[in-house]
Design an enzyme around this catalytic site. Sequence first.
Site, mmCIF file in Angstrom:
data_model
loop_
_atom_site.group_PDB
_atom_site.id
_atom_site.type_symbol
_atom_site.label_atom_id
_atom_site.label_comp_id
_atom_site.label_asym_id
_atom_site.label_seq_id
_atom_site.Cartn_x
_atom_site.Cartn_y
_atom_site.Cartn_z
ATOM 1 N N ASP A 1 0.831 -1.209 0.000
ATOM 2 C CA ASP A 1 0.000 0.000 0.000
ATOM 3 C C ASP A 1 0.868 1.264 0.000
ATOM 4 O OD1 ASP A 1 -2.394 1.372 -0.028
ATOM 5 O OD2 ASP A 1 -2.630 1.353 2.152
ATOM 6 N N ASN B 1 -11.020 -2.618 -5.163
ATOM 7 C CA ASN B 1 -10.283 -1.576 -5.889
ATOM 8 C C ASN B 1 -10.960 -1.153 -7.209
ATOM 9 O OD1 ASN B 1 -7.036 -2.765 -4.752
ATOM 10 N ND2 ASN B 1 -8.212 -1.018 -4.003
HETATM 11 C C1 IPE Z 1 -5.251 -2.673 -0.040
HETATM 12 O O1 IPE Z 1 -4.998 -1.325 -0.178
HETATM 13 C C2 IPE Z 1 -5.249 -3.334 -1.382
HETATM 14 C C3 IPE Z 1 -3.958 -3.454 -2.033
HETATM 15 C C4 IPE Z 1 -2.815 -3.061 -1.555
HETATM 16 C C5 IPE Z 1 -3.980 -4.082 -3.321
HETATM 17 P P1 IPE Z 1 -6.194 -0.263 -0.278
HETATM 18 O O2 IPE Z 1 -5.550 1.062 -0.458
HETATM 19 O O3 IPE Z 1 -7.161 -0.689 -1.310
HETATM 20 O O4 IPE Z 1 -6.882 -0.399 1.150
HETATM 21 P P2 IPE Z 1 -7.785 0.627 1.954
HETATM 22 O O5 IPE Z 1 -8.814 1.181 1.003
HETATM 23 O O6 IPE Z 1 -6.874 1.704 2.473
HETATM 24 O O7 IPE Z 1 -8.366 -0.177 3.079
HETATM 25 C C1 IPE Z 2 -1.750 0.325 -3.245
HETATM 26 O O1 IPE Z 2 -1.512 1.686 -3.280
HETATM 27 C C2 IPE Z 2 -2.001 -0.252 -4.618
HETATM 28 C C3 IPE Z 2 -3.403 -0.635 -4.857
HETATM 29 C C4 IPE Z 2 -4.352 -0.624 -3.983
HETATM 30 C C5 IPE Z 2 -3.736 -1.047 -6.201
HETATM 31 P P1 IPE Z 2 -2.687 2.749 -3.202
HETATM 32 O O2 IPE Z 2 -3.072 3.113 -4.581
HETATM 33 O O3 IPE Z 2 -3.795 2.272 -2.348
HETATM 34 O O4 IPE Z 2 -1.921 3.948 -2.520
HETATM 35 P P2 IPE Z 2 -2.503 4.949 -1.424
HETATM 36 O O5 IPE Z 2 -2.993 4.128 -0.275
HETATM 37 O O6 IPE Z 2 -3.603 5.710 -2.075
HETATM 38 O O7 IPE Z 2 -1.338 5.813 -1.056
HETATM 39 MG MG MG Z 3 -4.152 2.452 -0.355
#
Ligand code: IPE
Ligand code: IPE
Ligand code: MG
Length: 239
Positions: free
Chosen positions: A25, A73
């Site tokens: 993340d 997502n």
């Molecule tokens: C979790 O991250 C999913 C992945 C890293 C693929 P998210 O960014 O989707 O999680 P939330 O929304 O902060 O819980």
């Molecule tokens: C994790 O990074 C990757 C996916 C969930 C696909 P994020 O895109 O959630 O990054 P933040 O949490 O917004 O920084």
């Molecule tokens: Mg995230």
Amino acid sequence: MFFKKKTVQTPVTDERLNSVAIIMDGNGRWAKRRALTRSAGHVAGAANIKNVLRLARDFDIHYLTLYAFSTENWKRPKEEVDGIMKLAVQYLDSAIDEMKKNDQICFRFVGDTSVLSDEIQERIALVRSMDHGQPFVCNVALNYGGRDEILHAANEAVKDGITHITAQDIDERLYTAGTPHPDLLIRTGGEMRVSNFLLWQIAYTELYVTKTLWPDFGRKEFLGAIDAFYGRDRRFGGL
Ligand code: IPE
Ligand code: IPE
Ligand code: MG
């Protein structure tokens, strides 16, 4: 063992760290800090997977399970989702190349992949055909949800005619079947939640959250997580 000797003076646990899961993340925040698009953050995040895979092999970790795209997502803007799916195609191509060159590693794409594009599904089928018990396994969770996985496993058991489902029946039908339940779950980006990842498998997994954003997660941070793991007293409900 290399990291036991080098990183921890007095390991508390006797368990060898063999199966690690990572919630990758923080790509979006990494990009924002650099005034880049979120998609550029995902490009940087995807590039970091190769480094971390190499580190896992250096540390003799045989199973790595990486959360790349969740069943939730899809709520993101189409442009961002399209960018991630394009990266998935590129990543699959590099995984196929790697498996051709290196008979020590096997990639597995876990999650409900049946709804993904044809170009992704064709590549996943090819990767699957190359799976032959290689010692290092990298699971990439794509359109993965822990609840979806448990429901899928239960429904598969029903299809198989099982009327009283046991834990083993579920285990054998998980998308991650064949990978030991993680010893350690690392989450980058600082959020204190599991976001629907490996709900069944993490019953007794050690959790480690770092504020480091995924594209910046490297050797030092990985060693920090391993150190923390060897400092834990794993009791599994006993004394
Ligand atoms: C979790 O991250 C999913 C992945 C890293 C693929 P998210 O960014 O989707 O999680 P939330 O929304 O902060 O819980
Ligand atoms: C994790 O990074 C990757 C996916 C969930 C696909 P994020 O895109 O959630 O990054 P933040 O949490 O917004 O920084
Ligand atoms: Mg995230």
